[in-house]
Design a protein around this motif. Structure first.
Motif, PDB file in Angstrom:
ATOM      1  N   PRO A 222      21.061  10.892  -3.336  1.00 18.41           N
ATOM      2  CA  PRO A 222      21.155  12.314  -3.010  1.00 18.41           C
ATOM      3  C   PRO A 222      19.771  12.913  -2.794  1.00 18.41           C
ATOM      4  CG  PRO A 222      21.536  11.978  -5.336  1.00 18.41           C
ATOM      5  CD  PRO A 222      21.480  10.615  -4.731  1.00 18.41           C
ATOM      6  N   HIS A 223      19.694  13.844  -1.876  1.00 18.55           N
ATOM      7  CA  HIS A 223      18.417  14.328  -1.375  1.00 18.55           C
ATOM      8  C   HIS A 223      18.045  15.665  -2.006  1.00 18.55           C
ATOM      9  CE1 HIS A 223      15.127  15.070   1.222  1.00 18.55           C
ATOM     10  NE2 HIS A 223      15.727  15.921   2.006  1.00 18.55           N
ATOM     11  N   ALA A 224      16.748  15.812  -2.327  1.00 21.61           N
ATOM     12  CA  ALA A 224      16.301  17.044  -2.963  1.00 21.61           C
ATOM     13  C   ALA A 224      15.303  17.819  -2.119  1.00 21.61           C
ATOM     14  CB  ALA A 224      15.674  16.731  -4.323  1.00 21.61           C
ATOM     15  N   GLY A 225      15.027  17.393  -0.910  1.00 19.72           N
ATOM     16  CA  GLY A 225      14.236  18.261  -0.051  1.00 19.72           C
ATOM     17  C   GLY A 225      12.953  17.701   0.530  1.00 19.72           C
ATOM     18  N   GLU A 226      12.531  16.505   0.140  1.00 26.85           N
ATOM     19  CA  GLU A 226      11.284  15.980   0.675  1.00 26.85           C
ATOM     20  C   GLU A 226      11.509  14.663   1.415  1.00 26.85           C
ATOM     21  OE1 GLU A 226       7.851  16.074   1.493  1.00 26.85           O
ATOM     22  OE2 GLU A 226       8.772  18.048   1.637  1.00 26.85           O
ATOM     23  N   SER A 227      10.433  14.128   1.983  1.00 25.89           N
ATOM     24  CA  SER A 227      10.509  12.869   2.724  1.00 25.89           C
ATOM     25  C   SER A 227       9.201  12.115   2.541  1.00 25.89           C
ATOM     26  CB  SER A 227      10.789  13.126   4.204  1.00 25.89           C
ATOM     27  OG  SER A 227       9.760  13.917   4.769  1.00 25.89           O
ATOM     28  N   TYR A 228       9.200  10.852   2.976  1.00 26.67           N
ATOM     29  CA  TYR A 228       8.054   9.967   2.770  1.00 26.67           C
ATOM     30  C   TYR A 228       7.724   9.286   4.085  1.00 26.67           C
ATOM     31  CZ  TYR A 228       5.333   6.235   0.409  1.00 26.67           C
ATOM     32  OH  TYR A 228       4.357   5.374  -0.021  1.00 26.67           O
TER      33      TYR A 228
ATOM     34  N   GLY B 120       6.560   2.056  -5.652  1.00 30.91           N
ATOM     35  CA  GLY B 120       7.009   2.485  -6.967  1.00 30.91           C
ATOM     36  C   GLY B 120       6.098   3.520  -7.595  1.00 30.91           C
ATOM     37  N   SER B 121       5.203   4.097  -6.792  1.00 28.48           N
ATOM     38  CA  SER B 121       4.226   5.071  -7.300  1.00 28.48           C
ATOM     39  C   SER B 121       4.865   6.426  -7.555  1.00 28.48           C
ATOM     40  CB  SER B 121       3.094   5.240  -6.281  1.00 28.48           C
ATOM     41  OG  SER B 121       3.605   5.812  -5.088  1.00 28.48           O
ATOM     42  N   GLU B 122       4.099   7.285  -8.222  1.00 30.97           N
ATOM     43  CA  GLU B 122       4.570   8.651  -8.467  1.00 30.97           C
ATOM     44  C   GLU B 122       4.775   9.381  -7.147  1.00 30.97           C
ATOM     45  OE1 GLU B 122       3.277  12.710 -10.908  1.00 30.97           O
ATOM     46  OE2 GLU B 122       1.756  11.287 -10.240  1.00 30.97           O
ATOM     47  N   LEU B 123       3.874   9.149  -6.184  1.00 32.69           N
ATOM     48  CA  LEU B 123       3.990   9.808  -4.883  1.00 32.69           C
ATOM     49  C   LEU B 123       5.287   9.409  -4.194  1.00 32.69           C
ATOM     50  CD1 LEU B 123       2.909  11.500  -2.548  1.00 32.69           C
ATOM     51  CD2 LEU B 123       1.641   9.491  -1.755  1.00 32.69           C
ATOM     52  N   PHE B 124       5.597   8.104  -4.202  1.00 35.69           N
ATOM     53  CA  PHE B 124       6.846   7.673  -3.581  1.00 35.69           C
ATOM     54  C   PHE B 124       8.038   8.286  -4.307  1.00 35.69           C
ATOM     55  CE2 PHE B 124      10.562   4.980  -3.282  1.00 35.69           C
ATOM     56  CZ  PHE B 124      10.664   4.777  -1.914  1.00 35.69           C
TER      57      PHE B 124
ATOM     58  N   LYS C 160       0.831  -1.201   0.000  1.00 34.56           N
ATOM     59  CA  LYS C 160       0.000   0.000   0.000  1.00 34.56           C
ATOM     60  C   LYS C 160       0.868   1.255   0.000  1.00 34.56           C
ATOM     61  CE  LYS C 160      -3.834  -1.926   2.705  1.00 34.56           C
ATOM     62  NZ  LYS C 160      -4.580  -1.781   3.988  1.00 34.56           N
ATOM     63  N   GLU C 161       0.238   2.362  -0.418  1.00 31.18           N
ATOM     64  CA  GLU C 161       0.920   3.651  -0.303  1.00 31.18           C
ATOM     65  C   GLU C 161       1.222   3.916   1.169  1.00 31.18           C
ATOM     66  OE1 GLU C 161       2.906   5.534  -2.235  1.00 31.18           O
ATOM     67  OE2 GLU C 161       1.220   5.846  -3.591  1.00 31.18           O
ATOM     68  N   HIS C 162       2.388   4.522   1.418  1.00 31.06           N
ATOM     69  CA  HIS C 162       2.867   4.805   2.776  1.00 31.06           C
ATOM     70  C   HIS C 162       3.155   3.525   3.559  1.00 31.06           C
ATOM     71  CE1 HIS C 162       2.337   9.044   2.178  1.00 31.06           C
ATOM     72  NE2 HIS C 162       1.072   8.871   1.850  1.00 31.06           N
ATOM     73  N   GLU C 163       3.593   2.488   2.818  1.00 31.73           N
ATOM     74  CA  GLU C 163       4.096   1.262   3.426  1.00 31.73           C
ATOM     75  C   GLU C 163       5.353   0.826   2.685  1.00 31.73           C
ATOM     76  OE1 GLU C 163       0.083  -1.087   5.025  1.00 31.73           O
ATOM     77  OE2 GLU C 163       1.365  -1.980   3.471  1.00 31.73           O
ATOM     78  N   ILE C 164       6.266   0.162   3.389  1.00 30.13           N
ATOM     79  CA  ILE C 164       7.389  -0.510   2.741  1.00 30.13           C
ATOM     80  C   ILE C 164       7.582  -1.854   3.424  1.00 30.13           C
ATOM     81  CG2 ILE C 164       8.581   1.649   2.110  1.00 30.13           C
ATOM     82  CD1 ILE C 164      10.614   0.963   4.393  1.00 30.13           C
TER      83      ILE C 164
END
Length: 464
Positions: free
Chosen positions: A165-171, A236-240, A99-103
């Motif tokens: 490398p990090h661009a500024g966001e998190s999940y 693997g979604s766009e949101l992730f 699910k989204e917001h799961e790993i």
């Protein structure tokens, strides 16, 4: 940006390291530098001469920074780094197992992480488990019993993910063991077989459909069973992808913060910034030969724009925004106007914010949009308020702007627009040069570190 994220942890490590080194000096360290020997002979010199005190601590701080930057993440509360693999059922079905917001991570990794983060779990609704549940987990007699409890109660570990490398966001996510998804796939086995058959038919396969479909589903189960300790399964979604700075699931490292590390992100508003796959209006680079392709890529790289430089600029912009409402901010705005060769003109409209902390899709922050924002800014009244609003806009879409720069090599020369340019010339960050100051009590041997004493200097300075 690894362990710097956990300030409390770093402060604890730093204090231990510095105290140990100072203690070593006081016991007679005569083989070090002149400063080391001076401190060993005359401890009060730390009180009497602040410059020697700062110099003495500087070498220790520099050594610690080097240790922190070069270390692999191995937090005391279980945070870890891993590479991403995409949900295996997506090869033949649009219904994700993750699910989204799961790993998902390997069973062994999950158990180790759970123990290290103090058995802090959340239930199926995202609520933190009760003390009674935690007690049950603590009293488990084996790893197998602990894993069985987690599966029976449908528990997971709350985490926050950052990509390097990090661009500024998190999940924000919940970590689950591989066994959870294997059981889920078993429950949905017939449904996934049907989906696999439909997938094979769409590809023109006509024979042995059932057998081939079973092979696809069984292969997905095997993939879940074989998640490496250094990896994790994601949607693997766009949101992730966009929440992880445009991750493409190759060798990117993702830092998963759990336990007290993850607590730093409590209350954080999450949002996604779309990053275009390419930025050139003419499309991707084309070439008739490999040599011509290499030449085109070389020409595309002939620009002052690169990720490192832009990240440094963005960091300085963030620092300037952080001084809003102070004389330092006003002075910075004066320098910016001077660099742009403009003056405050209140007969013109103020620059209004275009972005808020919400999901921003790629067409909203394309290269053309960024150019238009810059032109609107130049045509504004150039007040301090307008400069602040423009800087906040640029910071919010920074992940997409960095994506533009990364895509320059494949999208043609000069396609990434720098919305900051030379407007910060003459404004310098003092952050990296700001050393910790010490307050050492000779009588009782206590040491206090201050991270905010400025020793007569300011974090930002500029000359008009």
């Amino acid at each position: 940006m690894n362990k710097k994220l956990n300030r409390a942890y770093i402060a604890q490590v730093a204090k231990k390291e510095i105290c140990a080194k100072i203690d070593k000096h006081f016991k007679g360290n005569y083989h070090g530098s002149e400063v080391d020997r001076a401190v060993a002979l005359m401890p009060k010199i730390l009180q009497e001469d602040s410059q020697i005190g700062i110099s003495f601590v500087k070498s220790i701080v520099d050594a610690l920074n080097k240790m922190i930057e070069n270390s692999k993440w191995n937090s005391d509360c279980g945070s870890f780094m891993a590479t991403a693999e995409v949900d295996p059922v997506l090869k033949f079905s649009s219904t994700r197992i993750v699910k989204e917001h799961e790993i998902g991570i390997s069973n062994a990794k999950f158990v180790r992480t759970l123990i290290k983060c103090g058995y802090r779990t959340v239930d199926a609704y995202g609520n933190e488990s009760s003390p009674e549940i935690k007690e049950m987990l603590i009293n488990a007699k084996s790893d197998k019993e602990l894993l069985d409890l987690v599966l029976t109660l449908e528990l997971g570990i709350k985490a926050e993910g950052i990509r390097f490398p990090h661009a500024g966001e998190s999940y924000n996510t919940v970590i689950r063991p591989a066994a959870y998804y294997i059981n889920l796939l078993r429950d949905r086995y017939d449904m996934y077989i049907k989906n696999a058959v439909e997938y094979l038919i769409s590809k023109g396969v006509k024979q042995n459909l059932e057998k081939l479909a079973e092979s696809l589903v069984d292969a997905a189960a095997d993939e879940l069973k074989m998640i490496p300790v250094s990896g994790f399964i994601c949607t693997g979604s766009e949101l992730f992808k966009m929440s992880q700075g445009g991750s493409d699931h190759d060798t990117d490292k993702h830092l998963w913060l759990v336990g007290s590390d993850a607590d730093m992100y409590d209350g954080k508003i999450h949002y996604m910034v779309g990053i275009k796959s390419e930025t050139a209006t003419q499309g991707l680079l084309e070439a008739n030969s490999y040599a011509e392709f290499i030449e085109n890529v070389f020409v595309s790289g002939l620009t002052d724009m690169n990720v490192g430089k832009y990240v440094n600029k963005s960091s300085l912009v963030l620092e300037i925004v952080g001084t809003r409402g102070t004389d330092i901010f006003a002075k910075s705005c004066n320098i910016i106007r001077k660099n742009l060769e403009v003056k405050v003109d209140m007969s013109k409209q103020a620059y209004q914010r275009h972005f808020n902390i919400r999901d921003i899709h790629e067409d909203e922050c394309s290269n053309d949009v960024v150019i238009a924002l810059y032109e609107e800014f130049l045509n504004s009244n150039m007040s301090d308020s307008s400069i602040l609003n423009y800087f906040v806009d640029i910071l919010i879409i920074a992940p997409s702007l960095i994506g533009h720069i990364i895509d320059m090599a494949k999208a043609g020369p000069g396609t990434a627009f720098d919305p900051i340019g030379e407007m910060l010339k003459g404004i310098h960050s003092m952050r990296r040069k700001q050393y910790a100051c010490i307050d050492f009590n000779i009588d009782d041997g206590t040491l206090t570190l201050s991270d905010a004493i400025r020793t007569g200097r300011e974090y930002l300075r500029g000359e008009e």
